[in-house]
Design a protein around this motif. Structure first.
Motif, PDB file in Angstrom:
ATOM      1  N   ASP A 124     -36.045 -41.159 -95.931  1.00  0.00           N
ATOM      2  CA  ASP A 124     -35.444 -40.520 -94.766  1.00  0.00           C
ATOM      3  C   ASP A 124     -34.420 -41.508 -94.205  1.00  0.00           C
ATOM      4  OD1 ASP A 124     -34.801 -39.599 -92.184  1.00  0.00           O
ATOM      5  OD2 ASP A 124     -36.760 -38.668 -91.911  1.00  0.00           O
ATOM      6  N   VAL A 125     -33.163 -41.321 -94.587  1.00  0.00           N
ATOM      7  CA  VAL A 125     -32.120 -42.289 -94.239  1.00  0.00           C
ATOM      8  C   VAL A 125     -31.920 -42.358 -92.730  1.00  0.00           C
ATOM      9  CG1 VAL A 125     -29.691 -42.907 -94.516  1.00  0.00           C
ATOM     10  CG2 VAL A 125     -30.969 -41.995 -96.449  1.00  0.00           C
ATOM     11  N   LEU A 126     -31.953 -41.225 -92.055  1.00  0.00           N
ATOM     12  CA  LEU A 126     -31.754 -41.232 -90.607  1.00  0.00           C
ATOM     13  C   LEU A 126     -32.871 -41.991 -89.897  1.00  0.00           C
ATOM     14  CD1 LEU A 126     -30.215 -40.443 -88.096  1.00  0.00           C
ATOM     15  CD2 LEU A 126     -31.282 -38.178 -88.203  1.00  0.00           C
ATOM     16  N   ALA A 127     -34.109 -41.803 -90.331  1.00  0.00           N
ATOM     17  CA  ALA A 127     -35.229 -42.533 -89.724  1.00  0.00           C
ATOM     18  C   ALA A 127     -35.071 -44.035 -89.941  1.00  0.00           C
ATOM     19  CB  ALA A 127     -36.554 -42.051 -90.301  1.00  0.00           C
ATOM     20  N   LYS A 128     -34.646 -44.401 -91.140  1.00  0.00           N
ATOM     21  CA  LYS A 128     -34.433 -45.822 -91.443  1.00  0.00           C
ATOM     22  C   LYS A 128     -33.288 -46.379 -90.604  1.00  0.00           C
ATOM     23  CE  LYS A 128     -33.946 -48.984 -95.364  1.00  0.00           C
ATOM     24  NZ  LYS A 128     -33.764 -49.102 -96.830  1.00  0.00           N
TER      25      LYS A 128
END
Length: 343
Positions: A124-128
């Motif tokens: 999950d790129v946005l969470a990272k």
């Protein structure tokens, strides 16, 4: 002390309370529009991250119906590097592409299988990125394509042919507004339509969850508090010389409180994309740091915010030439370098 001075001090205190990194205490409580506008202006300069299917397609727009999540072939995702470079460049925020016209979602959405957690990267790129923003004290804003070539009535790859699915549009925006902390602003791309939810309805929907979020639209119905200037330049709101598209300069619309302008760090070139990393042959091409710094100074002068676009490469890293250029801009901003000096 004069009453004006007292007011100025009060405003400064309120602005500081809202600008201490990307974890504002309670972003569901609306604050005064003028105070909020000053908070947005205070961010000044940010990094616009475009990373999606188009990174691996080699051109700006990527037809999508014959592609699933596996088309996104990133081998890594270094969000700490993105935020570290942003900090070194004197930036206050990252504007991240959450979904482009192809419908590929860079977060772990429940609305579609065409998402990054189903890609080989599986992250999950946005969470990272949200965690990295917190780590480096960077604010978070989001780009979102209103239309989607996967939706009913769409023409795959077509201009203003993004189909209609207002309930999915709302579901995706609700996920973004409720799962990833405070969103400073939304940069709404109307290039393939509004997805069946008008711009006024879109603003009202987002404000149910995040009333302090500024929202801007690059074309289409005029709405929101943020004046977007795609491929624009610094200047006062209403100045037609600052914009590539004059749609948002209607004399009858006076609700804009802040202007944002953006353009790619890549100069004009043959082939490939402008907003996305696409071809290794362009790895040495970059606008000069001095040009970026001059536009930063213009943003500060007019109370604009300036989002310089960079595209992470196949490994999820910012190009070396972009890192070096942005670090140099940061040295200009800090005063370590002067424009009269060559390095």
């Amino acid at each position: 002390m004069k009453s004006g001075s007292v007011f100025s001090l009060l405003m400064a205190g309120l602005i500081l309370l809202g600008c201490g990194g990307s974890s504002t205490s309670d972003y569901s409580q609306r604050i005064d529009d003028k105070v909020r506008a000053e908070q947005i202006k205070e961010m000044k300069f940010g990094m616009f991250i475009c990373w999606s299917f188009s990174t691996f397609y080699g051109s700006e727009w990527t037809p999508t119906l014959d592609k699933d999540a596996s088309f996104f072939q990133a081998s890594g995702c270094d969000t700490d590097q993105w935020c570290k470079v942003a900090k070194e460049a004197g930036m206050g925020y990252i504007l991240f592409l959450a979904k482009h016209h192809d419908g590929f979602c860079l977060w772990d959405t429940e609305t579609t299988d065409k998402k990054v957690t189903n890609s080989p990267l599986g992250v999950d790129v946005l969470a990272k990125l949200q965690k990295s923003c917190d780590k480096y004290g960077i604010q978070l804003a989001l780009y979102f394509s209103e239309g989607d070539w996967n939706w009913p009535g769409a023409e795959d790859g077509g201009w203003m042919k993004g189909g209609t699915n207002p309930e999915m549009k709302k579901a995706q925006l609700e996920e973004l507004c409720t799962q990833y902390g405070p969103i400073e602003f939304f940069w709404m791309d109307h290039a393939v339509g509004d997805g069946g939810l008008s711009h006024k309805e879109t603003v009202d929907f987002i404000h149910q969850f995040q009333p302090n979020c500024f929202i801007g639209f690059n074309t289409g119905e005029t709405a929101g508090r943020l004046n977007l200037r795609e491929r624009g330049k610094p200047g006062p709101i209403g100045d037609k010389s600052t914009v590539w598209n004059e749609h948002h300069l209607k004399d009858s619309y006076d609700d804009f409180l802040v202007a944002e302008f953006t353009y790619p760090i890549l100069p004009k070139h043959e082939g490939g994309a402008d907003w996305f990393y696409s071809l290794p042959k362009h790895d040495k091409l970059c606008k000069p740091a001095e040009d970026l710094y001059n536009d930063y100074l213009g943003a500060v002068e007019y109370g604009n915010i300036f989002s310089i676009n960079v595209g992470p490469n196949y490994e999820g890293k910012i190009r070396d030439v972009d890192v070096e250029t942005l670090q140099k801009v940061g040295r200009y901003i800090s005063g370590e370098l002067k424009l009269s000096e060559k390095d």
